[in-house]
Design an enzyme around this catalytic site. Structure first.
Site, PDB file in Angstrom:
ATOM      1  N   VAL A  39     -16.705   3.567  -4.148  1.00  0.00           N
ATOM      2  CA  VAL A  39     -17.169   2.344  -3.493  1.00  0.00           C
ATOM      3  C   VAL A  39     -18.639   2.510  -3.080  1.00  0.00           C
ATOM      4  O   VAL A  39     -19.511   1.755  -3.515  1.00  0.00           O
ATOM      5  CB  VAL A  39     -16.287   1.995  -2.272  1.00  0.00           C
ATOM      6  CG1 VAL A  39     -16.749   0.688  -1.655  1.00  0.00           C
ATOM      7  CG2 VAL A  39     -14.815   1.900  -2.686  1.00  0.00           C
ATOM      8  N   GLY A  50     -20.332   7.286   2.936  1.00  0.00           N
ATOM      9  CA  GLY A  50     -19.281   7.474   1.924  1.00  0.00           C
ATOM     10  C   GLY A  50     -19.906   7.342   0.553  1.00  0.00           C
ATOM     11  O   GLY A  50     -20.650   6.387   0.286  1.00  0.00           O
ATOM     12  N   LYS A  93       0.850  -1.192   0.000  1.00  0.00           N
ATOM     13  CA  LYS A  93       0.000   0.000   0.000  1.00  0.00           C
ATOM     14  C   LYS A  93       0.880   1.235   0.000  1.00  0.00           C
ATOM     15  O   LYS A  93       1.994   1.217   0.547  1.00  0.00           O
ATOM     16  CB  LYS A  93      -0.876   0.017   1.258  1.00  0.00           C
ATOM     17  CG  LYS A  93      -2.077   0.911   1.148  1.00  0.00           C
ATOM     18  CD  LYS A  93      -3.166   0.217   0.356  1.00  0.00           C
ATOM     19  CE  LYS A  93      -4.527   0.810   0.497  1.00  0.00           C
ATOM     20  NZ  LYS A  93      -5.569  -0.175   0.154  1.00  0.00           N
TER      21      LYS A  93
HETATM   22  N1  GLU Z   1      -7.241   0.161  -3.133  1.00  0.00           N
HETATM   23  C1  GLU Z   1      -8.047  -0.981  -3.395  1.00  0.00           C
HETATM   24  C2  GLU Z   1      -8.108  -1.885  -2.176  1.00  0.00           C
HETATM   25  O1  GLU Z   1      -7.938  -1.433  -1.058  1.00  0.00           O
HETATM   26  C3  GLU Z   1      -7.639  -1.698  -4.676  1.00  0.00           C
HETATM   27  C4  GLU Z   1      -6.252  -2.204  -4.733  1.00  0.00           C
HETATM   28  C5  GLU Z   1      -5.828  -2.756  -6.094  1.00  0.00           C
HETATM   29  O2  GLU Z   1      -6.614  -2.807  -7.024  1.00  0.00           O
HETATM   30  O3  GLU Z   1      -4.661  -3.135  -6.173  1.00  0.00           O
HETATM   31  O4  GLU Z   1      -8.405  -3.047  -2.251  1.00  0.00           O
END
Ligand code: GLU
Length: 426
Positions: A231, A227, A115
């Site tokens: 999403v 939110g 991340k």
């Molecule tokens: N940010 C998204 C998650 O928390 C997607 C991550 C991705 O597609 O690599 O799952």
């Protein structure tokens, strides 16, 4: 006894990180994993901090700080989004990278967890400033990313345009179009149109599956969504298309409620035009906190972490909570909800639709061919419903007196531990 904080790692004291470690410890105890394995798993394999100087329109240069945390690669290259947020901290980024390890493992994707984050309020930057920030961030982490190394994607306040800048910056550096280095790219440059709806669609899919088990289906059931980004809005849209009644939604400026139901498509238009759902006419104003406590059947927390805690869990009335955000329910709250008989579908299951679609995009990028939108959605549908079934059955079989999260974590952590054992890491 050596104290945990003795490592001096910069994330030890962060509350979100501590929550992630607590979840890991709870499941390690159930699986009988030794402390040393927990110790290995609670730290990222690599953590990079970068400096991003941006020349503002005013001519002044400001420095932003960013991170990329690569938590675990036992199952494959690191994979996970990059968020831009004024409150991002190193501990949060590390926690989120750990959650990605479990999420990718649970979904049986060939990925480990990673991340990234930049501490910035993107709404304060011009498009050109944002581009400079994005390109410089990616250039700064470029040595540790790559199609087979670490594959970023969007997260909070980043989007396909951000990915286009990342992709372009990296491709210029390596000298070829590196399609697979980031996912959720614009569809014109190797992305999939359906990627944008995938996380919310998946959140709605697992809520639908849970509703079959405990609510006799979705028809006429009431829904509140906290939110209204990519999403929340698509979770609301699909749940309403499948027969549920969305009575409340919110964003960072506040919430709206109408017991007769909201017109989700109209709310989306209002949000896009005015930047907030609160400007939707046909509803009364509520706060984000009130939204969580509404007497609805299904609640979708799709904003940020730590919103359902021991303080308000008792007041949550929904029977199904489908976690669109990462980490919206604390472990203490999870216990309270489970005791009340509510199902909190854990984030690593509920919001895996985004990264699962990222995997579909990445596979086709690597093969140099394209998949149709229809095929991609069908694949996602199957993956999410199969995953739900797997976790639900394991939960009922072994852990029905505990939160559903325990079953999801048990499956996910065990897979990672097995891979580490096979590779001779532990
Ligand atoms: N940010 C998204 C998650 O928390 C997607 C991550 C991705 O597609 O690599 O799952």
């Amino acid at each position: 006894m050596v104290s945990a904080t003795v490592t001096g790692a910069p994330y030890e004291t962060d509350p979100v990180y501590q929550m992630a470690v607590r979840q890991l410890k709870d499941v390690a105890e159930i699986l009988g994993l030794p402390d040393e394995v927990v110790e290995v798993l609670r730290h990222p394999e690599r953590l990079l901090q970068v400096k991003i100087p941006v020349r503002l329109e005013s001519g002044k240069t400001v420095v932003f700080i960013g991170w990329r945390s690569q938590h675990n690669s036992a199952l494959g290259p690191y994979k996970g989004g990059v968020r831009y947020h004024p409150n991002v901290s190193v501990g949060e980024v590390v926690a989120l990278s750990m959650w990605m390890t479990w999420k990718n493992s649970l979904s049986q994707l060939p990925f480990g967890g990673g991340k990234g984050g930049v501490k910035v309020d993107p709404s304060q930057l011009s498009q050109r400033e944002l581009e400079e920030l994005s390109r410089k961030y990616f250039a700064a982490i470029s040595r540790i990313v790559g199609e087979d190394i670490d594959i970023p994607a969007p997260d909070v306040y980043t989007n396909p345009q951000t990915m286009a800048w990342f992709f372009d910056e990296y491709s210029k550096m390596v000298g070829y179009p590196a399609w697979g280095v980031v996912t959720a790219k614009p569809y014109q440059i190797g992305g999939l149109k359906v990627r944008i709806i995938s996380t919310g669609y998946g959140v709605a899919l697992v809520a639908r599956e849970a509703a079959k088990k405990v609510l006799n289906g979705l028809e006429g059931k009431t829904v509140a969504v906290q939110g209204f980004g990519n999403v929340g809005r698509y979770a609301a849209l699909y749940l309403s298309e499948w027969g549920a009644k969305v009575v409340a939604v919110s964003d960072s400026k506040g919430g709206i409620y109408n017991s007769n139901g909201l017109d989700v498509k109209k709310v989306m238009e209002v949000k896009d035009k005015t930047r907030s759902v609160i400007n939707y006419k046909d509803a009364k104003r509520i706060t984000n906190e009130e939204l969580l406590e509404l007497g609805v059947d299904i609640l979708v927390p799709a904003a940020i972490e730590n919103v359902i805690t021991e303080k308000n869990a008792d007041k949550v009335k929904a029977k199904i909570i489908s976690e669109g955000a990462n980490g919206p329910v604390t472990p203490e709250a999870d216990e309270i909800l489970a005791r009340k008989g509510a199902i909190a579908i854990p984030d690593i299951l509920a919001n895996a639709g985004g990264v699962s679609m990222s995997w579909i995009e990445w596979c086709h990028n690597r093969m140099g061919c394209w998949i149709t939108e229809e095929e991609a959605l069908k694949k996602l549908d199957k993956k999410m419903t199969d995953n739900f079934k797997l976790v639900y059955e394991e939960w009922q079989r072994k852990y029905s007196d505990k939160p559903m999260r325990i079953a999801a974590y048990a499956i996910a952590v065990e897979r990672v531990v097995n891979a580490m054992k096979l590779r001779g890491w532990i």
